[in-house]
Scaffold this motif. Sequence first.
Motif, short mmCIF file in Angstrom:
data_model
loop_
_atom_site.label_atom_id
_atom_site.label_comp_id
_atom_site.label_asym_id
_atom_site.label_seq_id
_atom_site.Cartn_x
_atom_site.Cartn_y
_atom_site.Cartn_z
N PRO A 216 0.84 -1.20 0.00
CA PRO A 216 0.00 0.00 0.00
C PRO A 216 0.88 1.25 0.00
CG PRO A 216 -0.70 -1.56 1.68
CD PRO A 216 0.62 -2.04 1.16
N ARG A 217 0.49 2.28 -0.73
CA ARG A 217 1.30 3.50 -0.75
C ARG A 217 1.30 4.13 0.64
NH1 ARG A 217 5.23 5.02 -3.14
NH2 ARG A 217 4.67 7.20 -3.28
N PRO A 218 2.45 4.70 1.04
CA PRO A 218 2.50 5.35 2.36
C PRO A 218 1.63 6.60 2.36
CG PRO A 218 4.52 5.75 1.13
CD PRO A 218 3.71 4.79 0.32
N CYS A 219 0.90 6.80 3.42
CA CYS A 219 -0.03 7.93 3.46
C CYS A 219 0.39 8.97 4.49
CB CYS A 219 -1.45 7.44 3.76
SG CYS A 219 -1.67 6.82 5.44
N LEU A 220 -0.26 10.10 4.42
CA LEU A 220 -0.06 11.16 5.41
C LEU A 220 -0.82 10.80 6.69
CD1 LEU A 220 -0.69 14.17 3.02
CD2 LEU A 220 1.51 13.52 3.99
N GLU A 221 -0.38 11.34 7.80
CA GLU A 221 -1.05 11.10 9.08
C GLU A 221 -2.51 11.55 9.02
OE1 GLU A 221 -1.83 9.69 12.64
OE2 GLU A 221 0.21 9.51 11.85
N VAL A 222 -2.78 12.67 8.36
CA VAL A 222 -4.15 13.18 8.26
C VAL A 222 -5.05 12.20 7.49
CG1 VAL A 222 -3.76 14.59 6.18
CG2 VAL A 222 -5.54 15.25 7.79
N THR A 223 -4.49 11.53 6.50
CA THR A 223 -5.25 10.53 5.75
C THR A 223 -5.54 9.33 6.63
OG1 THR A 223 -4.10 11.26 3.74
CG2 THR A 223 -5.31 9.19 3.61
N LYS A 224 -4.55 8.91 7.42
CA LYS A 224 -4.75 7.77 8.34
C LYS A 224 -5.87 8.07 9.32
CE LYS A 224 -2.52 4.94 11.79
NZ LYS A 224 -2.24 5.28 13.16
N GLN A 225 -5.93 9.30 9.81
CA GLN A 225 -6.95 9.66 10.78
C GLN A 225 -8.36 9.59 10.20
OE1 GLN A 225 -5.65 13.50 12.15
NE2 GLN A 225 -3.88 12.65 13.22
N GLU A 226 -8.46 9.71 8.87
CA GLU A 226 -9.78 9.67 8.21
C GLU A 226 -10.20 8.26 7.81
OE1 GLU A 226 -9.24 12.30 4.91
OE2 GLU A 226 -9.10 14.08 6.18
N MET A 227 -9.32 7.27 7.99
CA MET A 227 -9.61 5.90 7.57
C MET A 227 -10.58 5.21 8.50
SD MET A 227 -5.98 4.28 6.47
CE MET A 227 -4.99 5.11 5.25
N PRO A 228 -11.48 4.43 7.92
CA PRO A 228 -12.31 3.58 8.78
C PRO A 228 -11.45 2.47 9.39
CG PRO A 228 -12.74 3.13 6.46
CD PRO A 228 -11.80 4.30 6.50
N GLU A 229 -11.94 1.87 10.44
CA GLU A 229 -11.19 0.84 11.17
C GLU A 229 -10.72 -0.29 10.25
OE1 GLU A 229 -9.40 -0.55 14.58
OE2 GLU A 229 -10.58 1.29 14.47
N TRP A 230 -11.57 -0.77 9.36
CA TRP A 230 -11.21 -1.91 8.50
C TRP A 230 -10.01 -1.59 7.60
CZ3 TRP A 230 -11.17 -1.01 3.33
CH2 TRP A 230 -11.96 0.03 2.84
N ALA A 231 -9.85 -0.30 7.23
CA ALA A 231 -8.78 0.09 6.31
C ALA A 231 -7.41 0.10 6.99
CB ALA A 231 -9.07 1.44 5.70
N LEU A 232 -7.38 0.10 8.30
CA LEU A 232 -6.10 0.15 9.02
C LEU A 232 -5.28 -1.13 8.81
CD1 LEU A 232 -7.24 1.87 12.34
CD2 LEU A 232 -6.15 2.92 10.34
N ARG A 233 -5.89 -2.17 8.26
CA ARG A 233 -5.14 -3.39 7.94
C ARG A 233 -4.02 -3.12 6.95
NH1 ARG A 233 -7.49 -8.68 6.44
NH2 ARG A 233 -5.34 -9.19 6.91
N ARG A 234 -4.14 -2.04 6.18
CA ARG A 234 -3.12 -1.72 5.19
C ARG A 234 -1.75 -1.47 5.84
NH1 ARG A 234 -1.92 3.37 3.89
NH2 ARG A 234 -2.20 3.17 1.66
N PHE A 235 -1.74 -1.19 7.15
CA PHE A 235 -0.48 -0.93 7.87
C PHE A 235 0.16 -2.21 8.41
CE2 PHE A 235 -2.99 3.01 8.28
CZ PHE A 235 -2.15 3.83 7.54
N GLU A 236 -0.40 -3.37 8.04
CA GLU A 236 0.18 -4.64 8.45
C GLU A 236 1.41 -4.99 7.62
OE1 GLU A 236 -2.80 -7.71 8.39
OE2 GLU A 236 -4.15 -6.55 9.69
N LEU A 237 1.58 -4.31 6.49
CA LEU A 237 2.74 -4.51 5.62
C LEU A 237 3.47 -3.20 5.42
CD1 LEU A 237 1.24 -6.75 2.78
CD2 LEU A 237 2.73 -7.48 4.65
N ARG A 238 4.75 -3.29 5.05
CA ARG A 238 5.47 -2.07 4.69
C ARG A 238 4.80 -1.42 3.49
NH1 ARG A 238 9.69 -5.37 6.30
NH2 ARG A 238 11.08 -4.42 7.81
N PRO A 239 4.75 -0.10 3.46
CA PRO A 239 4.19 0.57 2.28
C PRO A 239 5.10 0.36 1.08
CG PRO A 239 5.16 2.18 3.78
CD PRO A 239 5.22 0.84 4.47
N GLY A 240 4.52 0.45 -0.11
CA GLY A 240 5.28 0.14 -1.31
C GLY A 240 5.51 1.33 -2.23
N MET A 241 6.53 1.19 -3.07
CA MET A 241 6.77 2.17 -4.13
C MET A 241 5.64 2.10 -5.14
SD MET A 241 10.84 2.09 -4.92
CE MET A 241 10.68 3.32 -6.22
#
Length: 192
Positions: A113-138
């Motif tokens: 998953p592309r690395p996101c800004l902190e403000v974007t993370k704060q807007e994510m629903p709970e289910w979307a936080l799974r994207r942080f289980e892996l390193r972000p990608g190029m």
Amino acid sequence: MIYKVYTKRIVDILFSLTALSMAWPIIAISILAIKLSSEGPVFFTQNRVGLNGKTFRIYKLRTMSVDINRKIRQTSQADSEVFGAGKILRRLKIDELPQIFNVLIGDMSMVGPRPCLEVTKQEMPEWALRRFELRPGMTGLAQVSGNVSLSWQRRWEFDVCYVEKCSFATDVRIILKTLFVVLFGEDRFRSA
């Protein structure tokens, strides 16, 4: 599971070393183009959210005019702030090449998953936080499926799908598709 936890990191190191050996002339020419067409630093750095929600510094080639008062927002090639050489660097994704260093030091992966800004993370629903289980990608599944033409919700769905289906074969397919996206443009690869 073994691929996600161990093998993927080894593949990333080998791939990033190979990519760096091939990309350095392109990066050098791009640095010269940036210096000749715009005042300011060559590199753009920004804090992004990565693995397990940890913040890291991402590296990119600068493609926009320097504006310390600029509000954080999604930028497109058509924005007036993107200078001439920057448009080419963005279109061909050359501005992303310094992230090879992020991969090498372990902040990022070649695919994820592309690395996101902190403000974007704060807007994510709970289910979307799974994207942080892996390193972000190029690059990632969302980037080869429409990228900025997709809603945030749709991008997060692609990210979670990638987390669930992560494998060496999936990574190879995404990298190959990324090459086609770079050559032919994102518009040809939009998913419904």
